[in-house]
Write a protein that holds these residues in place. Structure first.
Motif, PDB file in Angstrom:
ATOM      1  N   GLY A 292      -1.836  -6.115   4.624  1.00  0.00           N
ATOM      2  CA  GLY A 292      -1.299  -5.150   3.662  1.00  0.00           C
ATOM      3  C   GLY A 292      -0.009  -4.503   4.128  1.00  0.00           C
ATOM      4  O   GLY A 292       0.319  -3.404   3.674  1.00  0.00           O
ATOM      5  N   PHE A 293       0.712  -5.127   5.023  1.00  0.00           N
ATOM      6  CA  PHE A 293       1.980  -4.550   5.504  1.00  0.00           C
ATOM      7  C   PHE A 293       2.809  -5.640   6.170  1.00  0.00           C
ATOM      8  O   PHE A 293       2.305  -6.705   6.517  1.00  0.00           O
ATOM      9  CB  PHE A 293       1.730  -3.434   6.517  1.00  0.00           C
ATOM     10  CG  PHE A 293       0.837  -3.839   7.651  1.00  0.00           C
ATOM     11  CD1 PHE A 293       1.355  -4.414   8.797  1.00  0.00           C
ATOM     12  CD2 PHE A 293      -0.541  -3.661   7.563  1.00  0.00           C
ATOM     13  CE1 PHE A 293       0.528  -4.798   9.834  1.00  0.00           C
ATOM     14  CE2 PHE A 293      -1.375  -4.045   8.595  1.00  0.00           C
ATOM     15  CZ  PHE A 293      -0.842  -4.617   9.731  1.00  0.00           C
ATOM     16  N   GLN A 294       4.094  -5.318   6.304  1.00  0.00           N
ATOM     17  CA  GLN A 294       4.961  -6.216   7.059  1.00  0.00           C
ATOM     18  C   GLN A 294       5.632  -5.395   8.170  1.00  0.00           C
ATOM     19  O   GLN A 294       5.190  -5.419   9.294  1.00  0.00           O
ATOM     20  CB  GLN A 294       5.978  -6.864   6.136  1.00  0.00           C
ATOM     21  CG  GLN A 294       6.600  -8.107   6.765  1.00  0.00           C
ATOM     22  CD  GLN A 294       7.519  -8.801   5.792  1.00  0.00           C
ATOM     23  OE1 GLN A 294       8.706  -8.547   5.776  1.00  0.00           O
ATOM     24  NE2 GLN A 294       6.977  -9.668   4.958  1.00  0.00           N
ATOM     25  N   CYS A 295       6.658  -4.609   7.825  1.00  0.00           N
ATOM     26  CA  CYS A 295       7.275  -3.785   8.886  1.00  0.00           C
ATOM     27  C   CYS A 295       6.392  -2.589   9.232  1.00  0.00           C
ATOM     28  O   CYS A 295       6.462  -2.048  10.322  1.00  0.00           O
ATOM     29  CB  CYS A 295       8.659  -3.306   8.472  1.00  0.00           C
ATOM     30  SG  CYS A 295       8.643  -1.927   7.291  1.00  0.00           S
ATOM     31  N   GLY A 296       5.575  -2.142   8.291  1.00  0.00           N
ATOM     32  CA  GLY A 296       4.633  -1.055   8.562  1.00  0.00           C
ATOM     33  C   GLY A 296       5.152   0.341   8.244  1.00  0.00           C
ATOM     34  O   GLY A 296       4.408   1.314   8.376  1.00  0.00           O
ATOM     35  N   TYR A 297       6.427   0.454   7.844  1.00  0.00           N
ATOM     36  CA  TYR A 297       6.969   1.809   7.671  1.00  0.00           C
ATOM     37  C   TYR A 297       6.280   2.570   6.542  1.00  0.00           C
ATOM     38  O   TYR A 297       5.999   3.749   6.651  1.00  0.00           O
ATOM     39  CB  TYR A 297       8.486   1.775   7.414  1.00  0.00           C
ATOM     40  CG  TYR A 297       9.105   3.131   7.628  1.00  0.00           C
ATOM     41  CD1 TYR A 297       9.406   3.577   8.914  1.00  0.00           C
ATOM     42  CD2 TYR A 297       9.322   3.993   6.568  1.00  0.00           C
ATOM     43  CE1 TYR A 297       9.919   4.839   9.136  1.00  0.00           C
ATOM     44  CE2 TYR A 297       9.838   5.265   6.771  1.00  0.00           C
ATOM     45  CZ  TYR A 297      10.139   5.685   8.058  1.00  0.00           C
ATOM     46  OH  TYR A 297      10.643   6.941   8.272  1.00  0.00           O
ATOM     47  N   CYS A 298       5.993   1.864   5.450  1.00  0.00           N
ATOM     48  CA  CYS A 298       5.373   2.543   4.306  1.00  0.00           C
ATOM     49  C   CYS A 298       3.863   2.677   4.477  1.00  0.00           C
ATOM     50  O   CYS A 298       3.202   3.344   3.684  1.00  0.00           O
ATOM     51  CB  CYS A 298       5.658   1.761   3.020  1.00  0.00           C
ATOM     52  SG  CYS A 298       4.736   0.200   2.922  1.00  0.00           S
ATOM     53  N   THR A 299       3.303   1.977   5.489  1.00  0.00           N
ATOM     54  CA  THR A 299       1.849   1.779   5.551  1.00  0.00           C
ATOM     55  C   THR A 299       1.028   3.068   5.670  1.00  0.00           C
ATOM     56  O   THR A 299       0.024   3.210   4.958  1.00  0.00           O
ATOM     57  CB  THR A 299       1.505   0.797   6.700  1.00  0.00           C
ATOM     58  OG1 THR A 299       2.350  -0.341   6.565  1.00  0.00           O
ATOM     59  CG2 THR A 299       0.061   0.364   6.630  1.00  0.00           C
ATOM     60  N   PRO A 300       1.415   4.034   6.522  1.00  0.00           N
ATOM     61  CA  PRO A 300       0.592   5.260   6.550  1.00  0.00           C
ATOM     62  C   PRO A 300       0.494   5.905   5.170  1.00  0.00           C
ATOM     63  O   PRO A 300      -0.593   6.333   4.749  1.00  0.00           O
ATOM     64  CB  PRO A 300       1.338   6.152   7.547  1.00  0.00           C
ATOM     65  CG  PRO A 300       2.078   5.203   8.427  1.00  0.00           C
ATOM     66  CD  PRO A 300       2.489   4.075   7.522  1.00  0.00           C
ATOM     67  N   ILE A 329       6.248   3.064  -2.537  1.00  0.00           N
ATOM     68  CA  ILE A 329       7.154   1.913  -2.558  1.00  0.00           C
ATOM     69  C   ILE A 329       7.063   1.158  -1.228  1.00  0.00           C
ATOM     70  O   ILE A 329       7.000   1.775  -0.162  1.00  0.00           O
ATOM     71  CB  ILE A 329       8.625   2.376  -2.745  1.00  0.00           C
ATOM     72  CG1 ILE A 329       8.752   3.325  -3.938  1.00  0.00           C
ATOM     73  CG2 ILE A 329       9.569   1.196  -2.873  1.00  0.00           C
ATOM     74  CD1 ILE A 329       8.404   2.712  -5.253  1.00  0.00           C
ATOM     75  N   CYS A 330       7.052  -0.161  -1.306  1.00  0.00           N
ATOM     76  CA  CYS A 330       7.086  -0.989  -0.101  1.00  0.00           C
ATOM     77  C   CYS A 330       8.324  -1.874  -0.164  1.00  0.00           C
ATOM     78  O   CYS A 330       8.391  -2.794  -0.980  1.00  0.00           O
ATOM     79  CB  CYS A 330       5.823  -1.856   0.000  1.00  0.00           C
ATOM     80  SG  CYS A 330       5.871  -2.984   1.404  1.00  0.00           S
ATOM     81  N   ARG A 331       9.279  -1.581   0.720  1.00  0.00           N
ATOM     82  CA  ARG A 331      10.516  -2.373   0.700  1.00  0.00           C
ATOM     83  C   ARG A 331      10.283  -3.804   1.139  1.00  0.00           C
ATOM     84  O   ARG A 331      11.057  -4.702   0.829  1.00  0.00           O
ATOM     85  CB  ARG A 331      11.565  -1.724   1.610  1.00  0.00           C
ATOM     86  CG  ARG A 331      12.246  -0.546   0.965  1.00  0.00           C
ATOM     87  CD  ARG A 331      13.040   0.219   1.967  1.00  0.00           C
ATOM     88  NE  ARG A 331      13.838  -0.675   2.808  1.00  0.00           N
ATOM     89  CZ  ARG A 331      15.114  -0.508   3.067  1.00  0.00           C
ATOM     90  NH1 ARG A 331      15.757   0.500   2.557  1.00  0.00           N
ATOM     91  NH2 ARG A 331      15.766  -1.325   3.856  1.00  0.00           N
ATOM     92  N   CYS A 332       9.209  -4.046   1.887  1.00  0.00           N
ATOM     93  CA  CYS A 332       8.916  -5.412   2.328  1.00  0.00           C
ATOM     94  C   CYS A 332       8.195  -6.197   1.242  1.00  0.00           C
ATOM     95  O   CYS A 332       7.977  -7.398   1.395  1.00  0.00           O
ATOM     96  CB  CYS A 332       8.042  -5.395   3.573  1.00  0.00           C
ATOM     97  SG  CYS A 332       8.799  -4.603   4.983  1.00  0.00           S
ATOM     98  N   GLY A 333       7.766  -5.542   0.196  1.00  0.00           N
ATOM     99  CA  GLY A 333       7.081  -6.251  -0.888  1.00  0.00           C
ATOM    100  C   GLY A 333       5.701  -6.742  -0.503  1.00  0.00           C
ATOM    101  O   GLY A 333       5.275  -7.822  -0.929  1.00  0.00           O
TER     102      GLY A 333
HETATM  103  S1  FES Z   1       5.508  -2.854   5.004  1.00  0.00           S
HETATM  104 FE1  FES Z   1       7.651  -2.560   5.208  1.00  0.00          FE
HETATM  105  S2  FES Z   1       8.091  -1.078   3.752  1.00  0.00           S
HETATM  106 FE2  FES Z   1       6.065  -1.564   3.362  1.00  0.00          FE
END
Ligand code: FES
Ligand code: FES
Length: 351
Positions: A292-300, A329-333
């Motif tokens: 459920g994440f890629q870069c993880g920034y939006c994850t929390p 919003i998730c920039r990584c989609g």
């Molecule tokens: S996982 Fe990168 S912004 Fe959501």
């Protein structure tokens, strides 16, 4: 009358007493409020500014003899937090408390009444490094104490990188401690209360935090900048991305849009408070299982929102999840994995 015996200074490995200290804004805080992160406690005169420019040179001189030690290019101390910029690498940030009253209750309980001293206290509340100085600390004496702490120890593990950097800061402060005459010449103007500052108590993840803050401070800034809870992310800072989502009295809110003072008296839960007894919350575990994440920034923010979305009864279908999670919003989609994770956690919560 029998003489009162002063205790010896606390030694490395000793648990620290739960003393109450005044923070940078003069608000009293119990030491236990800082459990969970290492901190630096200084018994120092309060006219001493640890971020003076010449401190860098002294710090780097202190650590020069240490193989692999990074030089520091900047030291900032603001509102009770110390931040080190390390050349070519990640800096560190940690709470820095000072007690300037040589005869305070805390100084007596640490066994350093009337003396200059520094203690690095680990996340479990035990002393990891300490130096108790003579009236005028000698650089060689302080440096030798720091280097000795890097040797394998009979008691407890050696210093971590973070603890070493914190110890080196403390050592450089002690080394640069000015004489009383120099302090008198160089004293900054007395600190005055900023207009608009107020005392608030925020209950975050079950613990009360007493803060003195500008009335305009957002809940997001109070969590990140004053409490060191960096799990809550700052994305847009304008209520448009959801990265800063936390729970206030069980409801999801964008912490960037709420004043910290508004949250006084409420129960605030951040991503750091979601796991229980070392076990991930089912939504956290589902995010991991379902990518459920890629870069993880939006994850929390996504996870905090997802927990509330399920609790609100708004996770009945993928369309409903997409609608009620649309503020995150998730920039990584990574939306596909996020929806799958929420569906899985929802199914688990109803079986
Ligand atoms: S996982 Fe990168 S912004 Fe959501
Ligand atoms: S940081 Fe709060 S909504 Fe973007």
């Amino acid at each position: 009358m029998p003489a009162v015996l002063e205790p010896d200074p606390l030694t490395v490995g000793a648990p620290v007493p739960d003393v109450v200290l005044a923070d940078a804004d003069g608000v009293e805080v119990p030491l236990r409020d800082f459990r969970g992160q290492p901190l630096l406690l200084l018994f120092f005169p309060d006219d001493w500014d640890p971020a003076r420019a010449h401190q860098l040179a002294i710090y780097n001189d202190v650590v020069r003899a240490t193989p692999g030690a990074a030089s520091v290019v900047g030291i900032t101390v603001e509102r009770g937090w110390c931040e080190l910029d390390v050349a070519g690498g990640d800096g560190i940030r940690f709470p820095l408390l000072t007690d300037s009253d040589a005869d305070s209750a805390a100084a007596h309980r640490f066994g350093v009444a009337g003396r200059h001293a520094a203690f690095v206290i680990d996340a479990q509340g035990c002393v990891r490094w300490r130096h108790v100085a003579a009236a005028q600390p000698q650089p060689d004496e302080v440096r030798a104490g720091l280097l000795a702490a890097l040797e394998p120890r009979a008691v407890g593990p050696s210093l971590t990188r973070r603890e070493f950097l914190m110890s080196a800061v403390a050592a450089s402060l002690l080394t640069a401690l000015p004489t009383p005459d120099a302090r008198a010449q160089d004293a900054p103007p007395p600190r005055t209360n900023e207009p608009g500052a107020r005392n608030v108590t925020l209950n975050v993840n079950g613990a009360d935090h007493r803060l003195r803050i500008d009335a305009r401070t957002s809940l997001l800034d109070a969590l990140r900048e004053r409490m060191g809870l960096f799990g809550t992310k700052k994305g847009c800072d304008h209520g448009q991305c959801g990265a800063c989502t936390v729970h206030v009295d069980g409801r999801r809110v964008n912490a960037c849009l709420m004043l910290a003072a508004q949250a006084a008296g409420s129960k605030i839960v951040t991503i750091e408070g979601l796991a229980r007894g070392g076990e991930l919350h089912p939504v956290q575990a589902a995010f991991i299982r379902n990518d459920g994440f890629q870069c993880g920034y939006c994850t929390p923010g996504q996870i905090m929102s997802a927990v509330a979305c399920i609790a609100e009864g708004h996770a009945g279908s993928e369309d409903e999840v997409r609608e009620w999670m649309s503020g995150n919003i998730c920039r990584c989609g990574a939306y596909r994995g996020i929806c799958k994770a929420i569906a899985e956690a929802k199914a688990g919560s109803t079986t």
